[in-house]
Write a protein that holds these residues in place. Structure first.
Motif, PDB file in Angstrom:
ATOM      1  N   PHE A 152       0.822  -1.216  -0.063  1.00  0.00           N
ATOM      2  CA  PHE A 152      -0.026  -0.054  -0.028  1.00  0.00           C
ATOM      3  C   PHE A 152       0.942   1.389   0.043  1.00  0.00           C
ATOM      4  O   PHE A 152       0.712   2.242  -1.069  1.00  0.00           O
ATOM      5  CB  PHE A 152      -0.865  -0.153   1.201  1.00  0.00           C
ATOM      6  N   PHE A 153       1.949   1.221   0.956  1.00  0.00           N
ATOM      7  CA  PHE A 153       2.713   2.570   0.933  1.00  0.00           C
ATOM      8  C   PHE A 153       3.974   2.569  -0.228  1.00  0.00           C
ATOM      9  O   PHE A 153       4.336   3.533  -0.534  1.00  0.00           O
ATOM     10  CB  PHE A 153       3.445   2.452   2.239  1.00  0.00           C
ATOM     11  N   ASN A 154       3.802   1.564  -1.051  1.00  0.00           N
ATOM     12  CA  ASN A 154       4.604   1.464  -2.269  1.00  0.00           C
ATOM     13  C   ASN A 154       4.336   2.482  -3.114  1.00  0.00           C
ATOM     14  O   ASN A 154       4.930   2.620  -4.100  1.00  0.00           O
ATOM     15  CB  ASN A 154       4.912   0.074  -2.655  1.00  0.00           C
ATOM     16  N   GLN A 155       2.871   2.853  -3.286  1.00  0.00           N
ATOM     17  CA  GLN A 155       2.409   3.667  -4.231  1.00  0.00           C
ATOM     18  C   GLN A 155       2.808   5.136  -4.098  1.00  0.00           C
ATOM     19  O   GLN A 155       2.338   5.750  -5.013  1.00  0.00           O
ATOM     20  CB  GLN A 155       0.885   3.463  -4.103  1.00  0.00           C
ATOM     21  N   HIS A 156       3.422   5.503  -3.002  1.00  0.00           N
ATOM     22  CA  HIS A 156       4.037   6.859  -2.975  1.00  0.00           C
ATOM     23  C   HIS A 156       3.018   8.056  -3.113  1.00  0.00           C
ATOM     24  O   HIS A 156       3.148   8.895  -3.814  1.00  0.00           O
ATOM     25  CB  HIS A 156       5.284   7.076  -4.012  1.00  0.00           C
ATOM     26  N   PHE A 157       1.942   7.940  -2.362  1.00  0.00           N
ATOM     27  CA  PHE A 157       0.938   8.913  -2.376  1.00  0.00           C
ATOM     28  C   PHE A 157       1.488   9.961  -1.205  1.00  0.00           C
ATOM     29  O   PHE A 157       2.188   9.764  -0.512  1.00  0.00           O
ATOM     30  CB  PHE A 157      -0.487   8.352  -2.048  1.00  0.00           C
ATOM     31  N   ARG A 158       0.571  10.807  -1.211  1.00  0.00           N
ATOM     32  CA  ARG A 158       0.682  12.228  -0.575  1.00  0.00           C
ATOM     33  C   ARG A 158       0.419  11.682   0.980  1.00  0.00           C
ATOM     34  O   ARG A 158      -0.435  10.807   1.198  1.00  0.00           O
ATOM     35  CB  ARG A 158      -0.080  13.214  -0.729  1.00  0.00           C
ATOM     36  N   SER A 172       2.313   9.601   2.396  1.00  0.00           N
ATOM     37  CA  SER A 172       2.730   8.103   2.793  1.00  0.00           C
ATOM     38  C   SER A 172       3.981   8.101   3.584  1.00  0.00           C
ATOM     39  O   SER A 172       3.735   7.185   4.665  1.00  0.00           O
ATOM     40  CB  SER A 172       3.337   7.585   1.434  1.00  0.00           C
ATOM     41  N   TYR A 178       9.057  -3.309   3.234  1.00  0.00           N
ATOM     42  CA  TYR A 178       8.953  -1.941   2.309  1.00  0.00           C
ATOM     43  C   TYR A 178      10.200  -1.670   1.543  1.00  0.00           C
ATOM     44  O   TYR A 178      10.139  -1.509   0.370  1.00  0.00           O
ATOM     45  CB  TYR A 178       8.398  -0.871   2.893  1.00  0.00           C
ATOM     46  N   ARG A 227       3.671   6.094   7.401  1.00  0.00           N
ATOM     47  CA  ARG A 227       4.639   5.128   7.650  1.00  0.00           C
ATOM     48  C   ARG A 227       5.330   5.326   9.210  1.00  0.00           C
ATOM     49  O   ARG A 227       5.660   4.511   9.947  1.00  0.00           O
ATOM     50  CB  ARG A 227       5.868   4.918   6.542  1.00  0.00           C
TER      51      ARG A 227
END
Length: 330
Positions: free
Chosen positions: A130-136, A138, A213, A142
Motif C-alpha cells: 500500500f505504501f509503495n504507491q508513494h501517495f501524499r 505516505s 517495504y 509510515r
C-alpha cells in the motif's frame, strides 16, 4: 644449371620484446612477488576483531555455556551460590518432559508463534504494498506505524492490559456500544492466549512493514510497466512479480520474526502472567516460572526449558541456511 645451396635458419625463439630490440628483465617468480603482510596491518586486523570476539564470548558463548551447565546439574539456591551442584545428566530434561505443563506450554508456544508470524507478515506485506504507491502523506503514515515498534514493551503490554480490562477497558466499551456483552479477555482461559496474540501482532507488524517495504524498493519499476502493457492486473502483477522477487526478503523476515516470537516473555507476563490456569503459558514464561517464580526455584528444569527454545531457533536457522544455499546453487 648450377644449383644454389639454400640454408634454412632455425626460427628465432627469443621473446618478442627481445626480437624487437626492447629487451626487458624477466618478471620475478611468483614466490618473489608475494610479500608478507606488515605486522602492523595484522595487529590492526586483530584489533578490529577483538571487540566483536569479546562481545560474543561474554554475552553469547558464556551465557549459553552456563545455561547448558545449569540444565545438567541439580542446582539449588545454596549450590548456585557455592557452585557445588552435583551432575545429573539429562534428569532435568526428563523432569520437564514428565511435567503436566509441558504439553500445554508446547501447544501454546506453537500456536502463539505460528499465528503471530502469519498475521504479522500478511498485514506487514499488505501495508508495504500500500505504501509503495508513494501517495501524499505516505512517509508520515509510515512513521506513525512505527510507533508500536519504538515503544518499550512494558508500555505496550500495560496499554493493552488497560484496553482489554473487563470492567473499564475501551474494547469492552466498544463492544457494549454494539450490543455485545463484555468479554473476559485477560481472566478467561478461553481468551487469554488470544489477547496476548493480538497484542504481539500489533507490536510486530511495524518490523515486517519496514523490512518488506525496503525489499519492494529493490524491484525494478520496469517490470510492472511491462506487465501492465501485457494486460496484467494488479493481483496478477502481485503474484507474478512482487511475491516471487520478494521471497529472499520474506525468508529473512519470517526467520527473524520466528526467533523473536519464540522468546516473547514481557508481553505475556505483564498481561496474563501465563494464566489463568496456565492457559497462556509458553516455554518462555514457563522457564521464568520454574527458575524465579517460586519460593523454591528449580534452576535446572528452568534452564532445560530455555535450552529447548534455543534448539528450536537453531533448527529453524539451519533450515533457512540450507534453503538459501539450495537457491544460490540453483
Amino acid at each position: 644449371m648450377k644449383q644454389m645451396k639454400q640454408t634454412t635458419r632455425p626460427p628465432d625463439q627469443r621473446p618478442a620484446d627481445v626480437r624487437n630490440g626492447a629487451a626487458t628483465a624477466a618478471p620475478p617468480p611468483a614466490r618473489a612477488r608475494k610479500r608478507r603482510r606488515p605486522a602492523s596491518t595484522q595487529w590492526a586486523a586483530w584489533g578490529f576483531l577483538a571487540p566483536v570476539t569479546l562481545y560474543l564470548a561474554l554475552f553469547y558463548a558464556y551465557p549459553l555455556y552456563r545455561n547448558i551447565d545449569l540444565s545438567l546439574r541439580n542446582y539449588t539456591v545454596r549450590s548456585f551460590v557455592q557452585g557445588d551442584a552435583p551432575f545429573t545428566g539429562l534428569a532435568n530434561y526428563r523432569t520437564v518432559f514428565d511435567n503436566p505443563t509441558f504439553a500445554p506450554a508446547l501447544l501454546h508456544t506453537a500456536l502463539f508463534t505460528a499465528v503471530c508470524l502469519v498475521f504479522q507478515y500478511a498485514i506487514g506485506l499488505a501495508l508495504a504494498v500500500f505504501f509503495n504507491q508513494h501517495f501524499r502523506l505516505s512517509a508520515t503514515l509510515r512513521a506513525l506505524f512505527l510507533v508500536p515498534w519504538l515503544l518499550p514493551l512494558i508500555v505496550s503490554a500495560s496499554t493493552w492490559s488497560w484496553m482489554l480490562n473487563t470492567d473499564s477497558g475501551v474494547v469492552n466499551a466498544a463492544l457494549h456500544a454494539l450490543g455485545i456483552g463484555p468479554v473476559d479477555w485477560l481472566t478467561s482461559p478461553s481468551w487469554s492466549l488470544t489477547s496476548v496474540i493480538i497484542a504481539n501482532i500489533w507490536i510486530g507488524v511495524p518490523f515486517n512493514l519496514v523490512v518488506l517495504y525496503s525489499g519492494l524498493q529493490s524491484i525494478p519499476a520496469g517490470l510492472y510497466e511491462a506487465a501492465a502493457l501485457d494486460g496484467a492486473g494488479a493481483w496478477r502483477r502481485f503474484w507474478s512479480i512482487t511475491f516471487p522477487l520478494l521471497r529472499p526478503v520474506s525468508a529473512i523476515t519470517l526467520l527473524l520474526g520466528l526467533v523473536y516470537t519464540l522468546k516473547v516473555f514481557d508481553i505475556i507476563w505483564i498481561m496474563t502472567k501465563g494464566g489463568p490456569a496456565d492457559s497462556s503459558t509458553t516455554f518462555a514464561t514457563w522457564s521464568y516460572q520454574l527458575g524465579f517464580g517460586n519460593l523454591l526455584p528449580a534452576f535446572g528444569p528452568g534452564a532445560a526449558v530455555g535450552n529447548l527454545l534455543v534448539v528450536a531457533a537453531l533448527v529453524f536457522g539451519l533450515v533457512y541456511v540450507r534453503v538459501q544455499r539450495k537457491q544460490a546453487l540453483s
